[in-house]
Design a protein around this motif. Structure first.
Motif, PDB file in Angstrom:
ATOM      1  N   GLY A  31       1.073  -1.065   0.052  1.00  0.00           N
ATOM      2  CA  GLY A  31       0.160   0.157   0.164  1.00  0.00           C
ATOM      3  C   GLY A  31       0.858   1.219   0.251  1.00  0.00           C
ATOM      4  N   LYS A  33      -0.450   5.810   0.997  1.00  0.00           N
ATOM      5  CA  LYS A  33      -1.119   5.976   1.484  1.00  0.00           C
ATOM      6  C   LYS A  33      -2.021   5.578   2.633  1.00  0.00           C
ATOM      7  CE  LYS A  33       0.755  10.524   0.790  1.00  0.00           C
ATOM      8  NZ  LYS A  33       0.702  12.234   0.624  1.00  0.00           N
ATOM      9  N   LYS A  34      -3.019   5.924   3.340  1.00  0.00           N
ATOM     10  CA  LYS A  34      -4.074   5.721   3.789  1.00  0.00           C
ATOM     11  C   LYS A  34      -5.188   6.930   3.199  1.00  0.00           C
ATOM     12  CE  LYS A  34      -3.614   4.053   8.493  1.00  0.00           C
ATOM     13  NZ  LYS A  34      -4.234   4.429  10.249  1.00  0.00           N
ATOM     14  N   VAL A  35      -6.320   5.849   2.407  1.00  0.00           N
ATOM     15  CA  VAL A  35      -7.222   6.764   1.898  1.00  0.00           C
ATOM     16  C   VAL A  35      -8.585   8.172   2.139  1.00  0.00           C
ATOM     17  CG1 VAL A  35      -9.564   6.905   0.335  1.00  0.00           C
ATOM     18  CG2 VAL A  35      -8.230   5.028  -0.162  1.00  0.00           C
ATOM     19  N   THR A  36      -8.318   9.600   2.297  1.00  0.00           N
ATOM     20  CA  THR A  36      -8.894  10.359   2.758  1.00  0.00           C
ATOM     21  C   THR A  36     -10.528  10.187   2.789  1.00  0.00           C
ATOM     22  OG1 THR A  36      -9.443  11.263   1.308  1.00  0.00           O
ATOM     23  CG2 THR A  36      -7.414  12.529   2.234  1.00  0.00           C
ATOM     24  N   ARG A  40     -12.557   9.017  -0.050  1.00  0.00           N
ATOM     25  CA  ARG A  40     -13.683   7.730  -0.023  1.00  0.00           C
ATOM     26  C   ARG A  40     -14.737   7.650   0.577  1.00  0.00           C
ATOM     27  NH1 ARG A  40     -16.759   5.822   3.931  1.00  0.00           N
ATOM     28  NH2 ARG A  40     -17.103   7.471   5.265  1.00  0.00           N
TER      29      ARG A  40
END
Length: 80
Positions: A31, A33-36, A40
């Motif tokens: 993966g 970065k985390k999804v904002t 989303r």
């Protein structure tokens, strides 16, 4: 110097902690970065074919985004 069987190529830096692909990039890394929250919500609306969605940003400002299409047919959401 000839390598024996079972001996691994340790690379330029002399360490072999992570498995690397041909380009020298780490194969084990998963993966990014985390999804904002905005992304989303946007993807959820796009996949459900919703005409609009609302998003409240970190400052508490509420925005409405409406569905539009580009010249190429891609679905996007513009701020109202």
């Amino acid at each position: 110097m000839k390598k024996e069987k079972g001996q691994q190529n340790k690379g330029k830096m002399g360490h072999n902690k992570m498995e690397e692909n041909k380009m020298g990039h780490n194969k084990n890394k998963k993966g990014g970065k985390k999804v904002t929250e905005f992304f989303r919500l946007k993807e959820e609306a796009r996949l459900a074919d919703k005409p609009s969605f609302e998003y409240t940003n970190k400052d508490g400002v509420k925005n409405t985004y409406v569905k539009t299409k580009t010249k190429t047919g891609m679905t996007i959401y513009k701020q109202k």
